[in-house]
Design an enzyme around this catalytic site. Sequence first.
Site, PDB file in Angstrom:
ATOM      1  N   ASP A 215      43.034  42.207  33.580  1.00  0.00           N
ATOM      2  CA  ASP A 215      44.173  42.467  32.704  1.00  0.00           C
ATOM      3  C   ASP A 215      44.354  43.981  32.487  1.00  0.00           C
ATOM      4  OD1 ASP A 215      46.191  41.278  30.937  1.00  0.00           O
ATOM      5  OD2 ASP A 215      45.045  42.326  29.379  1.00  0.00           O
TER       6      ASP A 215
ATOM      7  N   LYS B 270      47.375  46.810  33.553  1.00  0.00           N
ATOM      8  CA  LYS B 270      48.021  47.725  32.614  1.00  0.00           C
ATOM      9  C   LYS B 270      47.965  49.169  33.095  1.00  0.00           C
ATOM     10  CE  LYS B 270      47.327  44.792  28.593  1.00  0.00           C
ATOM     11  NZ  LYS B 270      46.389  44.422  27.548  1.00  0.00           N
TER      12      LYS B 270
END
Length: 813
Positions: free
Chosen positions: A676, A680
């Site tokens: 994750d 980003k």
Amino acid sequence: MKVLKFGGSSVAKPENIIKIKNIISKYNDPIVLVVSALGGVTDLLLEAGSLASTQDQSYKNILSTLEERHLSTIKALLPVTAQSKVLSKVKSEFNVLETLLEGAYFIGEITPKLSDKIVSYGELLSSYIISEYLISEKLDAEFKDSRELIITHKLNGKNVVNFNKTNTNCVDFFKSSDKKITVCPGFIATSEEGVSTTLGRGGSDYTAAIYAAAIDADILEIWTDVSGMYTANPKMVKQAKAIPHISYEEAMELSHFGAKVLYPPTIQPVLSKGISIVIKNTFSPEEAGTLITKSKNEKGKTVRGISHIGNIALLSLEGSGMVGIPGISKRFFEVLSQADISVVLITQASSEHSICVGISADDVDKAVSIVNEAFEYEIERGRIKQVIPEKDLAIVALVGDNMKSHQGLSGKMFSTLGKNNVNIRVIAQGASERNISCIIDEKDVKKALNALHEEFFEENIKQLNLFVMGVGNVGAKFLEQIKEQRKFLKENLKLNIRVIGMSNSRTMLFDEKGIDLNDWSTKLTAGQKADKSKFLELVNSLNFRNSIFVDNTASEEVSNTYNEYLGNSISVVTCNKIACSSAYENYSHLKSLARTYNAPFLFETNVGAGLPIIDTLKHLIASGDKILKIQAVLSGSLNFVFNNFNDKTTFHDVVKQAQEEGYTEPDPKIDLSGVDVMRKILILARESGNQLEISDITNNPFLPEESLNTANNDEFFASLIQHEAHFQSLFTSAKNADSKLKYVAQFDDGKASVGLQEIPKGHDFYNLEGSDNIVLFYTERYPNQPMIIKGAGAGAAVTASGIFADIIRIGNF
Ligand code: ADP
Ligand code: ASP
Ligand code: MG
């Protein structure tokens, strides 16, 4: 004297005719009362004629429906004692009408003369019945057949009014008449040979204007089903308003370009006499309506109205043989005029290479064949190209007397259309500079009218139309925030936000007028079955201006549809990271679609939820700064885990708690493996102008290999227990170095990496609480002391507000 005209809808039903009686009873002056056929009757008569001429017996059904309608009108309006005379007169007129239609049926043809005769019955019958009704109500009324007063003659093959004869007839008649109310049929006249003729569709307005001018009336009142001439057709633009006062020229221009509320030729006779026109609503007589006079609009308003005509076709005469040769355009227009084809709009390129005209699509086949025939010689020699028509078009025009003294109006018009992805085919500006018109695709008319209306009339209130996919945690919060802020946004930011469509994985709901956000949930549950491609289809077919697709899901399938939305000029706002962290080619394709189709693609919430990270980055870059390094803690979940993990807990228990409290993805490995965070930092690197793929990012895992290789949550949690010593050693090492563990993402010198770090006391990351995020931007302008953005980086409410902020950015776009 006053002339009052009541249109088709005003006389459509007996109860409407009673309204007319109530209106005119209040007048003291003598009145000429011009009436149309009962609403819809002219269309039906034309249809009956055309059916009969193709030897289709069903014309008889129309005839009997019409007869029944007129007879029942009489029965509803007149007292029984007065009915029989009127019923038998009307029945005998229907017998004549039947004979005429039979004629067309047997010959299998209908001539213009016979068609005129047939349609004239609409007005003849309505005016006769209304006059008898008024007499029965003890009003001082009489019937006068307009065919005895209005005389037409042929000019260039067309019936035009012979004003000399007509005016004399009118003056003589009305001078001798002592009745207070004279009821006359609109639309119909007589040729010099004594044959019934008509004045064109919508021609009852003209009849009334002819009478008004002939007898020097004090005023001409046009009574209809709307409260005046509006800033745009109120049936297309809900926000349209009646214009209180406009000039003859403006009214003429608006009606020429489709404001059907006034038949264009109507102005001419009254204009020369300076007689005012008022447009009033039969159904709301108390409303002021629109006053049309000679005086200019003093307040200097520029655009007064927007009108449109649908069903337009474009005919272009092109070819090198046209340059410098006089007479080509003369021939072109002559051919069209001889065939009785009226040209609504003309443009000619300055190279003289082409002339382009807009005509009614009904005439286009005829026009193409006669023009190609007329220019056969030039076409054969290649000097002119065969004309090929374009259909399904419409004209949209801005109208106003003062437009000529203002710059920038056409720029505003075209940029408004452009922003809404309305393709402009042809542009024309009247020499009087009283109108700017353009031809667009018919399918875009409603959107174009509403967008232009918003731009020129609505105090800059901009409507944003949202289509929301995903109404779970974040989506529901988002809808709640919109509901609460709607009023504020309208009043303060002049944004009118409406949710037109929404969907979850089970059902979807659409409401063109905007879904009521007080009970969307029950309505959605009862909605139609969810279907992503149908959702897209519906969004496209609604074709609303300022449409925004909002993706609150985490679904790859949904992210794969963004290109379809952007390619149709529909903006996309998303908290779903998949598209922006997919292959660079896809990411940059979506961004380029957004630029090409003027549809913003915003995803602020992809990084740091509601924190303004991406927007800040964009502003830094747009203002010429360069990003040197990014250091960040971007995972609310990992921050929660490492803030709670110490030598008194176990790593397993903390991760379990984070999962249970909703701080991790359902599959906590996505967070703990760093995937994750990689997404980003990838997005931040890309937004800083770097062409990076996810595979270019170095991931330094802190999880033991075995935990990374587990197949499901149970195995994963079991492996955490097994490796507790490993996690404790990470903690102890940090503690001994007087540091804290933070999961850090870094982008430096073109390279990105993610991994666990020991952060010493005094570092900006050291005191990061709970699930907060922090980003440090080191740039050319902030080389030593970075720009810092810090705050809650996870949670439904802050994510929803980040999405909301993107919507507002689009509103101000
Ligand atoms: P009538 O039967 O009374 O002659 P029409 O149907 O001919 O009435 O004209 C009235 C209609 O004109 C309205 O119902 C409206 O739909 C249409 N219209 C188009 N443009 C405008 C406009 N700018 N302002 C008002 N009405 C308009
Ligand atoms: N009845 C005619 C028409 O429908 C004329 C009019 O109503 O003005 O066109
Ligand atoms: Mg009309």
